[in-house]
Design an enzyme around this catalytic site. Sequence first.
Site, PDB file in Angstrom:
ATOM      1  N   SER A   1     -12.281 -13.879   0.019  1.00 45.59           N
ATOM      2  CA  SER A   1     -12.686 -12.879  -0.976  1.00 45.59           C
ATOM      3  C   SER A   1     -11.782 -13.037  -2.200  1.00 45.59           C
ATOM      4  O   SER A   1     -11.732 -14.123  -2.773  1.00 45.59           O
ATOM      5  CB  SER A   1     -12.615 -11.467  -0.378  1.00 45.59           C
ATOM      6  OG  SER A   1     -13.097 -10.506  -1.294  1.00 45.59           O
TER       7      SER A   1
ATOM      8  N   HIS B   1     -17.000 -13.778  -1.077  1.00 43.04           N
ATOM      9  CA  HIS B   1     -17.580 -12.581  -1.687  1.00 43.04           C
ATOM     10  C   HIS B   1     -17.779 -12.815  -3.182  1.00 43.04           C
ATOM     11  O   HIS B   1     -16.819 -13.002  -3.922  1.00 43.04           O
ATOM     12  CB  HIS B   1     -16.657 -11.371  -1.493  1.00 43.04           C
ATOM     13  CG  HIS B   1     -16.487 -10.972  -0.061  1.00 43.04           C
ATOM     14  ND1 HIS B   1     -15.432 -10.195   0.368  1.00 43.04           N
ATOM     15  CD2 HIS B   1     -17.235 -11.231   1.042  1.00 43.04           C
ATOM     16  CE1 HIS B   1     -15.545  -9.994   1.679  1.00 43.04           C
ATOM     17  NE2 HIS B   1     -16.629 -10.619   2.108  1.00 43.04           N
TER      18      HIS B   1
ATOM     19  N   ASP C   1     -13.122  -7.754   6.224  1.00 43.61           N
ATOM     20  CA  ASP C   1     -14.288  -8.570   6.558  1.00 43.61           C
ATOM     21  C   ASP C   1     -13.833  -9.903   7.155  1.00 43.61           C
ATOM     22  O   ASP C   1     -12.969 -10.580   6.604  1.00 43.61           O
ATOM     23  CB  ASP C   1     -15.141  -8.807   5.305  1.00 43.61           C
ATOM     24  CG  ASP C   1     -16.478  -9.461   5.627  1.00 43.61           C
ATOM     25  OD1 ASP C   1     -16.988  -9.234   6.739  1.00 43.61           O
ATOM     26  OD2 ASP C   1     -17.008 -10.181   4.766  1.00 43.61           O
TER      27      ASP C   1
END
Length: 350
Positions: free
Chosen positions: A165, A191, A287
Amino acid sequence: MSKIRVLCVDDSALMRQIMTEIINSHPDMEVVATAPDPLVARDLIKKFNPQVLTLDVEMPRMDGLDFLEKLMRLRPMPVVMVSSLTGKGSEITLRALELGAIDFVTKPQLGIREGMLAYSELIAEKIRMAAKARLPQRSTTAEPTKIIQHMPLLSSEKLIAIGASTGGTEAIRHVLQPLPPTSPALLITQHMPPGFTKSFAERLNKLCQITVKEAEDGERVLPGHAYIAPGARHLELARSGANYQVRLNDGPPVNRHRPSVDVLFRSVAQYAGRNAVGVILTGMGNDGAAGMLELHQAGAYTLAQNEASCVVFGMPREAIAMGGVDEVVDLHQVSQRMLAQISAGQALRI
């Protein structure tokens, strides 16, 4: 508790007003000044010593990239870019991340005020994260990437899954650039919103020995290829007979993200298991932590980027805490370690 001091730089008076309104609506941050261009911003940085800068990508007098490059060389500080959702905007934003920007937010194409206000929590979250982030280390000399040699041709069953991310675009570049064309297939979830992942894949493809592309639903997964999850779609591994296949879906966000790293890792655990290596890189939040545990339990070897080399250590920290990580390594060791584990199979399993 002291507030996070923010300087907003944008040539649009409306955008400066909206960003000020959004930031000042959160009790833990405040806009200390705004600037219509980088030349004014330069003086305001000296005067107000902000902790975070929000910077428009395209501006008159000096564009955002030129200013960012000078800033990161002379007075490094956390920067969140504000970008348009255009092909040119995405290219410039990726270059900004390469130069050291921590993250970016996108301007809506229609209904600027309503669209930006809808992003209020996201913008605040990115500013908080930027204020705590470790600034990426920029090399003073551009050294050519050393391609990893002596990589034997492997079974097409071998696979690498990577999740990242915040700070991940540059981390992924560091991981992919040394890989030889004989590398196993890689599935990657970073992401990123729609409109940016295709540019990201194309940029990497120009820099790497392997083929890097935005993943397409139903395509066969091939060695020597890296498949990037498209923005706003989950990337999963599937099987078609004896072959691996890409599956994309529009299911609900997982851990507030689509694409989600957990979704990718769980599918790889199911279909590749001990033939896989899982890698979790820099990023905010959790995540990928649960999915990495499933990978580990399925027999895959799992790697996490260490805190010292992460821009944000959130995702690796959570994966380590859940007990799903076999080895914690510096970013510059990730490529070598994941290929070593793929080559060795389970012989080196800790």
